[in-house]
Design a protein around this motif. Structure first.
Motif, PDB file in Angstrom:
ATOM      1  N   ASP A 127       0.849  -1.184   0.000  1.00 11.68           N
ATOM      2  CA  ASP A 127       0.000   0.000   0.000  1.00 11.68           C
ATOM      3  C   ASP A 127       0.887   1.237   0.000  1.00 11.68           C
ATOM      4  O   ASP A 127       2.107   1.140   0.135  1.00 11.68           O
ATOM      5  CB  ASP A 127      -0.972   0.006   1.189  1.00 11.68           C
ATOM      6  N   THR A 128       0.283   2.406  -0.146  1.00 14.00           N
ATOM      7  CA  THR A 128       1.055   3.636  -0.327  1.00 14.00           C
ATOM      8  C   THR A 128       1.758   4.097   0.939  1.00 14.00           C
ATOM      9  O   THR A 128       2.617   4.979   0.864  1.00 14.00           O
ATOM     10  CB  THR A 128       0.159   4.765  -0.856  1.00 14.00           C
ATOM     11  N   ASP A 129       1.413   3.523   2.092  1.00  5.62           N
ATOM     12  CA  ASP A 129       2.140   3.862   3.317  1.00  5.62           C
ATOM     13  C   ASP A 129       3.517   3.204   3.355  1.00  5.62           C
ATOM     14  O   ASP A 129       4.372   3.596   4.157  1.00  5.62           O
ATOM     15  CB  ASP A 129       1.348   3.427   4.544  1.00  5.62           C
ATOM     16  N   ASN A 130       3.721   2.190   2.521  1.00  4.96           N
ATOM     17  CA  ASN A 130       4.985   1.467   2.476  1.00  4.96           C
ATOM     18  C   ASN A 130       5.734   1.802   1.195  1.00  4.96           C
ATOM     19  O   ASN A 130       5.135   1.965   0.132  1.00  4.96           O
ATOM     20  CB  ASN A 130       4.724  -0.032   2.564  1.00  4.96           C
ATOM     21  N   GLY A 182       7.183   7.448   3.574  1.00  2.00           N
ATOM     22  CA  GLY A 182       6.468   6.416   4.334  1.00  2.00           C
ATOM     23  C   GLY A 182       7.441   5.444   4.961  1.00  2.00           C
ATOM     24  O   GLY A 182       8.612   5.773   5.185  1.00  2.00           O
ATOM     25  N   ASP A 183       6.985   4.233   5.239  1.00  6.32           N
ATOM     26  CA  ASP A 183       7.834   3.203   5.843  1.00  6.32           C
ATOM     27  C   ASP A 183       8.640   2.494   4.759  1.00  6.32           C
ATOM     28  O   ASP A 183       8.071   1.827   3.887  1.00  6.32           O
ATOM     29  CB  ASP A 183       6.982   2.162   6.581  1.00  6.32           C
TER      30      ASP A 183
END
Length: 287
Positions: free
Chosen positions: A27-30, A106-107
């Motif tokens: 996902d876009t957080d990663n 992000g992460d």
């Protein structure tokens, strides 16, 4: 067909080329860092990971090529995002900076070390400045990238991530006139295993080894090999490159990109220190 009529070019990417995997970390957080993202396998991998929902930070010295990669991802309406960062992989400061740029997005969980180059010459004539450049880009830079990225991956909530290295059949055996490339690819096997040894099981290292892939780099290599060996381009492709293979066609960049997508996914959680060998039968068959 006469050799002069043989046209060689890398295939255009299409939206249907890419493997799509439903994965909790896609996902876009990663964030995935992809080197060599301005062309060839690096571009295909960057687009493929963005198509799987990840935020992708592409590192390459070719800024215009990075813009083109971004345009392709946007044209395919990728569910993830692509952000290009002009990077000189021979500069430690640049490598550290692109990882920090990724962390700002992000992460950081994934790194695909794909950037590469080639020089065709026998060992006695091999220019040492070319040797140093190849090793800097294809072995030292991946080491530095791992050094910078591993603490970020380890600092995520579950420590899950992976570093994938672009190896080659030339990391399994040697042919003539490619000594620096072969040395680098064999070295990547050691780096991959070292990442796995230090990754505590959740941070994985793996490599991808393929045969000949029709990229811009490969088009140039065919021409250089033809000149070095006094052969036609057709003879290089059919006899030198594909002569030992059982699958008589070159891979496409997207097919290689799909191996990285799989390797980063949770379906590959037992792929740790190992190599995805997709070589069409080069390495383990003979006549």
């Amino acid at each position: 067909m006469a050799d002069s009529d043989m046209e060689l070019s890398a295939p255009e990417l299409s939206e249907g080329d890419f493997l799509r995997i439903d994965d909790p970390h896609f996902d876009t957080d990663n964030v995935a860092v992809v080197t060599g993202a301005a062309s060839g396998i690096g571009r295909a991998t960057a687009v493929g990971l963005a198509a799987n929902g990840l935020t992708v930070v592409g590192a390459d010295i070719d800024g215009e090529g990075l813009d083109d990669t971004n345009a392709i991802a946007e044209r395919f309406d990728a569910s993830g995002r692509f952000h290009g960062v002009e990077t000189d992989l021979t500069d430690d400061g640049d490598v550290a900076a692109v990882v920090e740029a990724a962390a700002d997005e992000g992460d950081v969980r994934f790194v695909a070390n794909i950037a590469g180059m080639q020089h065709i010459a026998g060992i006695p004539e091999f220019p040492m400045e070319k040797y140093d450049l190849l090793l800097d880009i294809m072995l030292r830079a991946p080491f530095k990238m791992a050094q910078e990225a591993m603490p970020h991956i380890e600092a995520t909530d579950d420590g899950v991530g992976a570093i994938g290295n672009m190896a080659s059949v030339h990391g399994h055996y040697a042919t003539k006139d490619k000594a620096a490339y072969i040395t680098a690819k064999h070295g990547l096997a050691g780096l991959t295993r070292s990442i796995a040894a230090e990754g505590e099981g959740t941070l994985r290292g793996f490599s991808v080894s393929v045969g000949y892939v029709l990229t811009p780099l490969m088009v140039n290599q065919i021409e250089d090999t033809a000149a070095e060996r006094g052969l036609s381009k057709r003879e290089v492709v059919e006899d030198v490159m594909l002569g030992q293979a059982r699958t008589k066609e070159m891979m496409t960049p997207a097919e290689v990109a799909n191996l990285f997508v799989f390797g980063f996914s949770s379906h590959a959680r037992h792929l740790n220190g190992g190599d995805l060998l997709f070589d069409g039968g080069y390495t383990h068959t003979y006549e």
